[in-house]
Design a protein around this motif. Structure first.
Motif, PDB file in Angstrom:
ATOM      1  N   UNK A   1      31.220  75.670  85.511  1.00 16.98           N
ATOM      2  CA  UNK A   1      31.316  74.865  86.726  1.00 16.98           C
ATOM      3  C   UNK A   1      30.359  75.377  87.799  1.00 16.98           C
ATOM      4  N   UNK A   2      29.664  74.456  88.415  1.00 12.18           N
ATOM      5  CA  UNK A   2      28.740  74.777  89.503  1.00 12.18           C
ATOM      6  C   UNK A   2      29.534  75.081  90.768  1.00 12.18           C
TER       7      UNK A   2
ATOM      8  N   UNK B   1      38.481  62.567  79.637  1.00 10.81           N
ATOM      9  CA  UNK B   1      37.049  62.303  79.748  1.00 10.81           C
ATOM     10  C   UNK B   1      36.601  62.643  81.160  1.00 10.81           C
ATOM     11  N   UNK B   2      35.465  63.314  81.239  1.00  8.71           N
ATOM     12  CA  UNK B   2      34.891  63.703  82.524  1.00  8.71           C
ATOM     13  C   UNK B   2      33.443  63.232  82.576  1.00  8.71           C
ATOM     14  N   UNK B   3      32.946  63.148  83.780  1.00 13.40           N
ATOM     15  CA  UNK B   3      31.535  62.874  84.013  1.00 13.40           C
ATOM     16  C   UNK B   3      30.942  64.150  84.571  1.00 13.40           C
ATOM     17  N   UNK B   4      29.781  64.550  84.069  1.00 13.68           N
ATOM     18  CA  UNK B   4      29.163  65.757  84.603  1.00 13.68           C
ATOM     19  C   UNK B   4      27.660  65.597  84.738  1.00 13.68           C
TER      20      UNK B   4
ATOM     21  N   UNK C   1      31.248  68.798  87.601  1.00 15.85           N
ATOM     22  CA  UNK C   1      32.161  67.985  86.799  1.00 15.85           C
ATOM     23  C   UNK C   1      33.048  67.147  87.711  1.00 15.85           C
ATOM     24  N   UNK C   2      33.156  65.866  87.366  1.00 18.08           N
ATOM     25  CA  UNK C   2      33.995  64.929  88.110  1.00 18.08           C
ATOM     26  C   UNK C   2      35.024  64.339  87.154  1.00 18.08           C
ATOM     27  N   UNK C   3      36.231  64.129  87.672  1.00 22.22           N
ATOM     28  CA  UNK C   3      37.317  63.591  86.851  1.00 22.22           C
ATOM     29  C   UNK C   3      38.173  62.667  87.705  1.00 22.22           C
TER      30      UNK C   3
ATOM     31  N   UNK D   1      37.039  62.940  91.538  1.00 19.15           N
ATOM     32  CA  UNK D   1      37.353  64.238  92.130  1.00 19.15           C
ATOM     33  C   UNK D   1      36.353  65.245  91.588  1.00 19.15           C
ATOM     34  N   UNK D   2      35.843  66.076  92.467  1.00 13.81           N
ATOM     35  CA  UNK D   2      34.878  67.111  92.095  1.00 13.81           C
ATOM     36  C   UNK D   2      35.678  68.366  91.733  1.00 13.81           C
ATOM     37  N   UNK D   3      35.671  68.742  90.470  1.00 13.28           N
ATOM     38  CA  UNK D   3      36.531  69.819  89.971  1.00 13.28           C
ATOM     39  C   UNK D   3      36.343  71.127  90.729  1.00 13.28           C
ATOM     40  N   UNK D   4      35.129  71.528  90.987  1.00  9.78           N
ATOM     41  CA  UNK D   4      34.889  72.790  91.703  1.00  9.78           C
ATOM     42  C   UNK D   4      35.551  72.769  93.076  1.00  9.78           C
TER      43      UNK D   4
END
Length: 158
Positions: free
Chosen positions: A47-48, A75-78, A93-95, A99-102
């Motif tokens: 993760x960034x 499923x995620x978009x990255x 990573x977005x889910x 939502x931005x996971x970081x």
């Protein structure tokens, strides 16, 4: 020659920052996941902009559990932003509903804004709010950042 180099750099940046989708099939720790891509290959993503406590560190299991709850089996978009020294892909990573996971990890107090590799000052504000509320690792006034934890661990081994 300069044109060729320019075109190669442009193509690399388009590929490097392109959107990709995958299914999270493994959570290694709070800030590292493995995704299954559409071509059935696996890719490890670091993760960034966030650094979570290590597995043997206070709140390491909590960070891993948070990440698992958020994205495991989903499923995620990255967006690939680079490679780290272990040759893992660094990714945003977005889910869910984007939502931005970081950011969500930092907001929950389960990771540090990784200011050494991020220019996103908004994440500093998110971290400050988590600190104020004493969320997660911020409930421990002696919380040790993962980079200091790793450095201390190296010193003990030497």
């Amino acid at each position: 020659m300069k044109k060729i180099i320019y075109i190669q750099l442009l193509l690399f940046s388009i590929v490097a920052f392109s959107q990709t989708r995958g299914k999270v099939i493994k959570v290694k720790d709070g800030d590292t996941v493995v995704v299954l891509l559409s071509d059935k290959t696996h890719e490890t993503l670091r993760l960034a902009e966030v650094d979570c406590p290590e597995n043997g560190q206070a709140f390491g299991k909590n960070a891993k559990q948070f990440t698992s709850s958020a994205v495991f089996g989903k499923k995620v978009t990255f967006y690939r932003t680079g490679k780290d020294r272990y040759r893992r892909t660094i990714a945003k990573i977005f889910y869910g509903k984007q939502k931005y996971l970081s950011e969500e990890i930092i907001k929950a107090g389960l990771g540090w804004w990784y200011f050494k590799a991020s220019k996103n000052k908004e994440l500093q504000n998110v971290q400050d709010k988590a600190k104020e509320k004493k969320l997660g690792l911020w409930s421990d006034k002696n919380a040790v950042s993962p980079w200091d934890f790793r450095a201390n661990k190296k010193k003990k081994i030497s």
